[in-house]
Design a protein around this motif. Structure first.
Motif, mmCIF file in Angstrom:
data_model
loop_
_atom_site.group_PDB
_atom_site.id
_atom_site.type_symbol
_atom_site.label_atom_id
_atom_site.label_comp_id
_atom_site.label_asym_id
_atom_site.label_seq_id
_atom_site.Cartn_x
_atom_site.Cartn_y
_atom_site.Cartn_z
ATOM 1 N N UNK A 22 0.833 -1.192 0.000
ATOM 2 C CA UNK A 22 0.000 0.000 0.000
ATOM 3 C C UNK A 22 0.874 1.251 0.000
ATOM 4 N N UNK A 23 0.373 2.314 -0.610
ATOM 5 C CA UNK A 23 1.092 3.580 -0.692
ATOM 6 C C UNK A 23 0.531 4.527 0.369
ATOM 7 N N UNK A 24 1.436 5.056 1.195
ATOM 8 C CA UNK A 24 1.080 5.990 2.261
ATOM 9 C C UNK A 24 1.571 7.381 1.864
ATOM 10 N N UNK A 25 0.639 8.304 1.717
ATOM 11 C CA UNK A 25 0.930 9.696 1.385
ATOM 12 C C UNK A 25 0.813 10.521 2.663
ATOM 13 N N UNK A 26 1.910 11.174 3.040
ATOM 14 C CA UNK A 26 1.949 11.921 4.303
ATOM 15 C C UNK A 26 2.388 13.357 4.060
ATOM 16 N N UNK A 27 1.749 14.282 4.764
ATOM 17 C CA UNK A 27 2.120 15.701 4.708
ATOM 18 C C UNK A 27 2.335 16.217 6.114
ATOM 19 N N UNK A 28 3.414 16.983 6.287
ATOM 20 C CA UNK A 28 3.696 17.574 7.584
ATOM 21 C C UNK A 28 4.780 18.628 7.483
ATOM 22 N N UNK A 29 5.347 18.976 8.627
ATOM 23 C CA UNK A 29 6.303 20.073 8.765
ATOM 24 C C UNK A 29 7.735 19.558 8.665
ATOM 25 N N UNK A 30 8.689 20.341 9.171
ATOM 26 C CA UNK A 30 10.095 19.937 9.162
ATOM 27 C C UNK A 30 10.316 18.655 9.948
ATOM 28 N N UNK B 200 5.131 -1.717 6.615
ATOM 29 C CA UNK B 200 5.137 -2.454 5.361
ATOM 30 C C UNK B 200 4.450 -1.736 4.221
ATOM 31 N N UNK B 201 4.642 -0.394 4.156
ATOM 32 C CA UNK B 201 3.996 0.401 3.112
ATOM 33 C C UNK B 201 5.047 1.213 2.362
ATOM 34 N N UNK B 202 4.645 1.725 1.196
ATOM 35 C CA UNK B 202 5.502 2.586 0.380
ATOM 36 C C UNK B 202 5.204 4.048 0.727
ATOM 37 N N UNK B 203 6.234 4.807 1.045
ATOM 38 C CA UNK B 203 6.068 6.188 1.505
ATOM 39 C C UNK B 203 6.170 7.185 0.350
ATOM 40 N N UNK B 204 5.237 8.123 0.330
ATOM 41 C CA UNK B 204 5.386 9.362 -0.429
ATOM 42 C C UNK B 204 5.333 10.471 0.609
ATOM 43 N N UNK B 205 6.473 11.128 0.824
ATOM 44 C CA UNK B 205 6.594 12.065 1.942
ATOM 45 C C UNK B 205 6.491 13.508 1.466
ATOM 46 N N UNK B 206 5.400 14.162 1.843
ATOM 47 C CA UNK B 206 5.257 15.591 1.608
ATOM 48 C C UNK B 206 5.479 16.358 2.909
ATOM 49 N N UNK B 207 6.415 15.880 3.721
ATOM 50 C CA UNK B 207 6.890 16.677 4.844
ATOM 51 C C UNK B 207 7.714 17.820 4.283
ATOM 52 N N UNK B 208 7.263 19.052 4.496
ATOM 53 C CA UNK B 208 7.879 20.226 3.872
ATOM 54 C C UNK B 208 8.278 21.203 4.962
ATOM 55 N N UNK B 209 9.583 21.286 5.218
ATOM 56 C CA UNK B 209 10.080 22.092 6.337
ATOM 57 C C UNK B 209 9.562 23.521 6.256
ATOM 58 N N UNK B 210 8.949 23.966 7.345
ATOM 59 C CA UNK B 210 8.440 25.320 7.425
ATOM 60 C C UNK B 210 7.242 25.598 6.552
ATOM 61 N N UNK B 211 6.681 24.586 5.911
ATOM 62 C CA UNK B 211 5.717 24.820 4.830
ATOM 63 C C UNK B 211 4.463 23.964 4.921
ATOM 64 N N UNK B 212 4.148 23.447 6.105
ATOM 65 C CA UNK B 212 2.871 22.763 6.301
ATOM 66 C C UNK B 212 1.866 23.823 6.744
#
Length: 392
Positions: A170-178, A201-213
């Motif tokens: 499964x693909x896990x899409x995550x958004x957060x801060x620094x 056991x998942x595939x990560x797509x990381x939209x952790x964006x420092x200073x930009x959540x």
């Protein structure tokens, strides 16, 4: 020295975790926001953050015993501060860490936080090398430095490269801060989302964006349009840091952000995560500012500049945000059973702060990243969690 090298162009189909690939004179530059989204915001912090390849990795199959990757990094130097560590590349073979390395040379971005300026001096590409690998056919991943902009040149191996197999995960899409971006983690596979993804056991797509959540609509639309089986959004700390909005704007902005994601993912498990404990901002609004007094000794700390009394006029603190996020999720969950809430203090709370305080008052260290990642995996991917594999 190997003489019979196979050179493979780095293309989008070799990359996971990147949403766009820009061709440059030095090769390709992975981006974590698409070009249309980048065009909607001229903020330099966002531009730097989304071009740092947190969670981005090269993935392929090969019998190679040696692998080389030419890259052009952009290394940050902060005026008055000790040198930052070099970005770390991590090699995984069949899912297990098999090597680490860094590159030399590269561009140097000199940042003066006191004056808010930055200048970039060009430099030469470098090469990261991994040797001594088994000649068995294997899945190879090269995780790029999570906090260092990286242009990818030639990939060389001493055996041919073929496309990686579909992992079927499964693909896990995550958004957060620094903190989700990786802040002061030791390496790209031990930023907390990467560690949690491995444990889950998942595939990560990381939209952790420092200073930009910052509840940007273009980020929500990007998430709406990105294929995913699991989605999480970690909201709060950057809004307080930046003193960006008041409670009156925050509530409809959260609803709008979630509405947009739901346009593309109407029934996908969606987990809203509130901020981890951050003592300076629990009840004190932003903005947040760097304290330069210890910089020459290698200590950068952050301070909250707001007045707790300003909560009465709608200024945001972490406690205000947690209460409102919990209320919003409870309200929406009545009609959206796949929407869930996680209090960030369950990932890092008072007891953790006493044992592992945030070194600069804002960002977790490597040990805390590990703790947060393990806690998230236990809470989210367990049988009762928001991300449990109910089909299994």
């Amino acid at each position: 020295m190997h003489t019979d090298w196979t050179t493979t162009p780095v293309t989008a189909d070799l990359l996971r975790g990147a949403l766009d690939v820009e061709r440059t004179e030095h090769g390709v530059l992975p981006h974590r926001l698409p070009a249309w989204a980048r065009a909607q915001c001229a903020d330099g912090q966002l531009a730097m953050a989304e071009a740092q390849p947190s969670g981005v990795r090269l993935v392929f199959r090969t019998r190679a015993t040696a692998v080389e990757l030419d890259t052009l990094r952009t290394k940050r130097v902060y005026v008055g501060a000790p040198p930052r560590p070099d970005g770390v590349y991590e090699l995984l073979v069949d899912g297990h860490l098999a090597g680490q390395g860094s590159v030399t040379g590269g561009n140097i971005m000199t940042i003066d936080m006191a004056n808010g300026t930055a200048e970039t001096q060009p430099g030469p590409p470098g090469t990261v090398r991994f040797t001594g690998l088994s000649d068995a056919l294997k899945d190879v991943e090269i995780w790029l430095p999570h906090n260092e902009t990286t242009q990818l040149g030639a990939l060389r191996t001493d055996a041919p490269v073929e496309p990686a197999r579909d992992p079927g995960r499964r693909v896990w899409l995550h958004h957060g801060s620094s903190i989700s971006h990786g802040s002061d983690a030791a390496g790209p596979t031990t930023i907390w989302p990467a560690l949690a993804a491995s444990l889950g056991g998942v595939e990560l797509v990381n939209l952790g964006l420092a200073g930009s959540a910052l509840l940007d609509p273009f980020t929500a639309r990007t998430m709406r349009d990105t294929p995913a089986d699991l989605i999480s959004v970690k909201i709060g700390i950057n809004l307080v840091n930046a003193d960006l909005m008041r409670l009156r704007a925050f509530t409809p902005a959260v609803h709008g952000f979630l509405d947009t994601i739901r346009e593309g993912h109407p029934t996908t498990p969606l987990l809203v995560v509130s901020p981890i404990l951050c003592p300076i901002h629990e009840d004190t609004p932003g903005p947040c500012a760097p304290d330069f007094t210890g910089l020459s000794a290698g200590r950068l700390r952050f301070v909250a500049m707001g007045d707790p009394a300003e909560r009465a006029v709608g200024k945001l603190t972490l406690n205000v945000i947690r209460d409102e996020l919990a209320r919003i999720v409870e309200q929406r969950a009545a009609e959206d059973p796949n929407l869930h809430y996680l209090d960030g203090r369950d990932l890092y709370g008072d007891a953790d702060s006493a044992e592992l305080p945030l070194p600069d008052q804002l960002h977790p260290d490597a040990a805390t990243h590990r703790r947060i990642g393990e806690r998230f995996a236990r809470l989210a991917f367990a049988a009762h969690g928001a991300f449990s594999d109910r089909s299994g």
